[in-house]
Design a protein around this motif. Structure first.
Motif, PDB file in Angstrom:
ATOM      1  N   SER A  35       0.813  -1.217   0.000  1.00  0.00           N
ATOM      2  CA  SER A  35       0.000   0.000   0.000  1.00  0.00           C
ATOM      3  C   SER A  35       0.845   1.266   0.000  1.00  0.00           C
ATOM      4  O   SER A  35       0.306   2.374   0.020  1.00  0.00           O
ATOM      5  CB  SER A  35      -0.936   0.011   1.223  1.00  0.00           C
ATOM      6  N   PHE A  36       2.172   1.125  -0.017  1.00  0.00           N
ATOM      7  CA  PHE A  36       3.051   2.299  -0.016  1.00  0.00           C
ATOM      8  C   PHE A  36       3.293   2.761  -1.444  1.00  0.00           C
ATOM      9  O   PHE A  36       3.785   1.999  -2.282  1.00  0.00           O
ATOM     10  CB  PHE A  36       4.382   1.949   0.653  1.00  0.00           C
ATOM     11  N   VAL A  37       2.937   3.986  -1.743  1.00  0.00           N
ATOM     12  CA  VAL A  37       3.098   4.532  -3.097  1.00  0.00           C
ATOM     13  C   VAL A  37       4.498   5.131  -3.219  1.00  0.00           C
ATOM     14  O   VAL A  37       4.876   6.024  -2.459  1.00  0.00           O
ATOM     15  CB  VAL A  37       2.033   5.601  -3.394  1.00  0.00           C
ATOM     16  N   VAL A  38       5.264   4.625  -4.173  1.00  0.00           N
ATOM     17  CA  VAL A  38       6.667   5.040  -4.329  1.00  0.00           C
ATOM     18  C   VAL A  38       6.779   6.118  -5.396  1.00  0.00           C
ATOM     19  O   VAL A  38       6.182   6.019  -6.470  1.00  0.00           O
ATOM     20  CB  VAL A  38       7.549   3.831  -4.720  1.00  0.00           C
ATOM     21  N   GLY A  39       7.528   7.154  -5.093  1.00  0.00           N
ATOM     22  CA  GLY A  39       7.822   8.220  -6.047  1.00  0.00           C
ATOM     23  C   GLY A  39       9.242   8.701  -5.821  1.00  0.00           C
ATOM     24  O   GLY A  39       9.955   8.205  -4.943  1.00  0.00           O
ATOM     25  N   LYS A  40       9.657   9.676  -6.575  1.00  0.00           N
ATOM     26  CA  LYS A  40      11.042  10.157  -6.476  1.00  0.00           C
ATOM     27  C   LYS A  40      11.396  10.641  -5.073  1.00  0.00           C
ATOM     28  O   LYS A  40      12.504  10.376  -4.596  1.00  0.00           O
ATOM     29  CB  LYS A  40      11.278  11.268  -7.507  1.00  0.00           C
ATOM     30  N   PRO A  41      10.505  11.357  -4.359  1.00  0.00           N
ATOM     31  CA  PRO A  41      10.890  11.848  -3.029  1.00  0.00           C
ATOM     32  C   PRO A  41      11.149  10.753  -1.997  1.00  0.00           C
ATOM     33  O   PRO A  41      11.818  11.003  -1.002  1.00  0.00           O
ATOM     34  CB  PRO A  41       9.683  12.707  -2.610  1.00  0.00           C
ATOM     35  N   ASN A  42      10.596   9.548  -2.200  1.00  0.00           N
ATOM     36  CA  ASN A  42      10.741   8.526  -1.163  1.00  0.00           C
ATOM     37  C   ASN A  42      11.337   7.215  -1.674  1.00  0.00           C
ATOM     38  O   ASN A  42      11.337   6.206  -0.951  1.00  0.00           O
ATOM     39  CB  ASN A  42       9.383   8.241  -0.494  1.00  0.00           C
ATOM     40  N   GLU A  43      11.838   7.189  -2.913  1.00  0.00           N
ATOM     41  CA  GLU A  43      12.275   5.921  -3.495  1.00  0.00           C
ATOM     42  C   GLU A  43      13.498   5.338  -2.778  1.00  0.00           C
ATOM     43  O   GLU A  43      13.605   4.116  -2.618  1.00  0.00           O
ATOM     44  CB  GLU A  43      12.559   6.080  -4.994  1.00  0.00           C
ATOM     45  N   LEU A  44      14.422   6.179  -2.310  1.00  0.00           N
ATOM     46  CA  LEU A  44      15.587   5.670  -1.599  1.00  0.00           C
ATOM     47  C   LEU A  44      15.178   5.075  -0.249  1.00  0.00           C
ATOM     48  O   LEU A  44      15.636   3.994   0.136  1.00  0.00           O
ATOM     49  CB  LEU A  44      16.622   6.776  -1.388  1.00  0.00           C
ATOM     50  N   HIS A  80       4.694   4.565   8.146  1.00  0.00           N
ATOM     51  CA  HIS A  80       4.217   3.554   7.196  1.00  0.00           C
ATOM     52  C   HIS A  80       5.340   2.562   6.884  1.00  0.00           C
ATOM     53  O   HIS A  80       5.142   1.335   6.926  1.00  0.00           O
ATOM     54  CB  HIS A  80       3.727   4.238   5.921  1.00  0.00           C
ATOM     55  N   LEU A  81       6.526   3.063   6.584  1.00  0.00           N
ATOM     56  CA  LEU A  81       7.650   2.181   6.268  1.00  0.00           C
ATOM     57  C   LEU A  81       8.083   1.353   7.477  1.00  0.00           C
ATOM     58  O   LEU A  81       8.427   0.170   7.337  1.00  0.00           O
ATOM     59  CB  LEU A  81       8.834   3.004   5.748  1.00  0.00           C
ATOM     60  N   MET A  82       8.050   1.944   8.657  1.00  0.00           N
ATOM     61  CA  MET A  82       8.411   1.197   9.874  1.00  0.00           C
ATOM     62  C   MET A  82       7.457   0.024  10.070  1.00  0.00           C
ATOM     63  O   MET A  82       7.874  -1.107  10.329  1.00  0.00           O
ATOM     64  CB  MET A  82       8.368   2.124  11.097  1.00  0.00           C
ATOM     65  N   GLY A 123      -0.430   9.786  -7.404  1.00  0.00           N
ATOM     66  CA  GLY A 123      -0.365   8.335  -7.284  1.00  0.00           C
ATOM     67  C   GLY A 123      -1.025   7.835  -6.016  1.00  0.00           C
ATOM     68  O   GLY A 123      -1.727   6.814  -6.015  1.00  0.00           O
ATOM     69  N   VAL A 124      -0.816   8.550  -4.915  1.00  0.00           N
ATOM     70  CA  VAL A 124      -1.454   8.189  -3.642  1.00  0.00           C
ATOM     71  C   VAL A 124      -2.975   8.275  -3.783  1.00  0.00           C
ATOM     72  O   VAL A 124      -3.709   7.366  -3.356  1.00  0.00           O
ATOM     73  CB  VAL A 124      -0.962   9.124  -2.513  1.00  0.00           C
ATOM     74  N   LEU A 125      -3.455   9.349  -4.386  1.00  0.00           N
ATOM     75  CA  LEU A 125      -4.902   9.512  -4.555  1.00  0.00           C
ATOM     76  C   LEU A 125      -5.489   8.409  -5.422  1.00  0.00           C
ATOM     77  O   LEU A 125      -6.561   7.857  -5.125  1.00  0.00           O
ATOM     78  CB  LEU A 125      -5.204  10.883  -5.168  1.00  0.00           C
ATOM     79  N   GLN A 126      -4.809   8.083  -6.500  1.00  0.00           N
ATOM     80  CA  GLN A 126      -5.324   7.039  -7.404  1.00  0.00           C
ATOM     81  C   GLN A 126      -5.406   5.691  -6.696  1.00  0.00           C
ATOM     82  O   GLN A 126      -6.336   4.921  -6.916  1.00  0.00           O
ATOM     83  CB  GLN A 126      -4.431   6.950  -8.646  1.00  0.00           C
ATOM     84  N   SER A 127      -4.429   5.393  -5.833  1.00  0.00           N
ATOM     85  CA  SER A 127      -4.466   4.114  -5.108  1.00  0.00           C
ATOM     86  C   SER A 127      -5.574   4.115  -4.062  1.00  0.00           C
ATOM     87  O   SER A 127      -6.228   3.089  -3.835  1.00  0.00           O
ATOM     88  CB  SER A 127      -3.113   3.847  -4.441  1.00  0.00           C
TER      89      SER A 127
END
Length: 464
Positions: free
Chosen positions: A132-141, A172-174, A296-300
């Motif tokens: 359920s975690f939406v990945v994008g450039k700000p959080n990909e690392l 969320h990641l934790m 992307g978050v909204l679409q999911s």
């Protein structure tokens, strides 16, 4: 009812279920407690059968203490509860047990802690998974690092330190890491808790004179996850114990995962030796969300809402509008979408742009972008890969002077600050210096394509 019996009757199991129904509520009971089946009670260990490891882990984390408490309240001779998948099931068959302190009016077992005990972790949210975690450039690392740790292989960086503002996905990641580890390797002793809970348990151990038990339990974990570590800043005794626990686990090659709202070096009141330890692993920043990630978050999340409101129509452009206008954090964005679907369902109207503007007027007002001078300075220094202190400082070499002028120009364009105010934020410079810098960038924007491109990139980042 048998005080020292080796089993549990059907009547007692039925009574326990009735007590749990009242304690946890109908929805929780139906989803998590009803599938449980009593297996055995022997030597103070109650074994409860669960259909899957996932369900067993969730019940252990969220209701293990409550089940133990209710059993002891019924007078049963039980000190620990273990959840186990029957041998015939395909899932891994054991889930670590849970133990809770007995109430004041209950007998406390003198049995020493055993290896399969686990410190009662904070509850995990089942919605917070990697899926359920939406990945994008700000959080990909940050996502990639969390995935690597969740694989549970050899420890490659210790600790993993995740930091960022509110609603950017740290928690969320934790939770996702904890779920993944518990599902794939249920034999691991995974403990997730907030820094505040760590501090509370430390103080409780001091008060009850059980520091050796505290040390033994926390040093026996396989994976220690501490959320919002900034809350122990300034708490000297708690920091001391945290430091020693940290060292003991690192020496045993046990994984540590930490989150905070700031980088280690920016947490005021945190001891230098702890900062140094936290920085020796992988430190990852979750950047503010950009437009594509928010969309992307909204679409999911729309798919989840449509399952609940299957007949509601959603006009084109509404999600794009929300992604543009609500840029504070993902929690606000998700809350706005939930509210919009609920409102449209209640009034019986399709979700149009006009309805969204009316329904979310207060959220949209609160989310209007307010760009600060400090934010501009940070973004510009990051973009040009220079230190913030050099850009603000007195050095006049071109490598620092040009980014400084660009930052001044953006402050003039994107904030309501006066030239003298901007000058003060740039090392106490005179307003005429700011005026010259702004004028120079206005000229270069027309003459130099690279400067124009840099300005456009920075503007998009700041207004995202």
């Amino acid at each position: 009812m048998m005080k020292n019996g080796m089993t549990m009757t059907d009547e007692q199991w039925g009574q326990l279920q009735d007590n749990l129904l009242k304690a946890v509520g109908k929805n929780n009971f139906t989803s998590w407690i009803e599938p449980l089946e009593f297996d055995s009670l022997s030597n103070g260990l109650a074994t409860i059968a669960v259909p899957t490891t996932f369900l067993g882990n969730y019940v252990k984390q969220n209701f293990g203490d409550q089940i133990l408490y209710q059993m002891m309240g019924m007078g049963l001779d039980v000190a620990r509860v273990r959840f186990m998948v029957p041998a015939g099931n395909k899932a891994p068959k054991a889930v670590n047990g849970a133990q809770a302190p007995a109430p004041a009016n209950m007998p406390v077992t003198s049995e020493a802690p055993v290896r399969d005990e686990i410190i009662a972790s904070a509850p995990l949210d089942p919605k917070f998974s990697f899926d359920s975690f939406v990945v994008g450039k700000p959080n990909e690392l940050a996502h990639a690092a969390a995935r690597r740790v969740a694989e549970g292989g050899p420890v490659t960086f210790n600790p993993l330190f995740l930091y960022g503002g509110v609603g950017l996905g740290k928690t969320h990641l934790m939770h996702a890491i904890a779920w993944e580890l518990q599902t794939s390797q249920p034999e691991l002793n995974v403990v997730y808790l907030s820094a505040e809970q760590f501090m509370y348990r430390f103080v409780q151990a001091l008060r009850d004179r059980k520091m050796m038990d505290f040390k033994q339990l926390f040093r026996s974990v396989d994976v220690l996850m501490v959320d919002d570590v900034q809350f122990i800043a300034g708490k000297d005794s708690t920091q001391e114990e945290f430091f020693h626990t940290f060292n003991a686990l690192v020496d045993q090659n046990k994984q540590i995962i930490i989150s905070a709202d700031r980088a280690p070096g920016e947490i005021k009141g945190l001891e230098e030796r702890i900062i140094s330890r936290l920085q020796c692993g992988l430190v990852v920043d979750l950047h503010p969300t950009d437009y594509e990630l928010r969309l992307g978050v909204l679409q999911s999340k729309v798919e989840v809402q449509r399952a609940q409101y299957p007949t509601l129509e959603l006009d084109d452009g509404v999600l794009e509008f929300l992604a543009h206008r609500i840029s504070t954090n993902v929690r606000v964005l998700e809350g706005a979408l939930t509210r919009l679907f609920a409102f449209a369902s209640l009034v019986g109207h399709p979700i149009t742009l006009e309805l969204a503007q009316d329904c979310l007027a207060d959220v949209l007002r609160a989310s209007e972008r307010k760009i600060s001078v400090e934010e501009i300075q940070r973004q510009v220094s990051d973009h040009f890969n220079i230190r913030l202190s050099d850009m603000i400082g007195p050095k006049r070499v071109r490598n620092f002077a040009r980014p400084r002028q660009i930052a001044m120009y953006l402050c003039k364009q994107l904030t309501s600050r006066s030239l003298p105010e901007i000058g003060r934020r740039f090392g106490g410079r005179d307003h005429t210096t700011v005026m010259h810098g702004v004028k120079r960038i206005e000229e270069l924007r027309v003459q130099d394509g690279q400067i124009a491109e840099d300005l456009e990139i920075l503007r998009r980042m700041l207004e995202a």
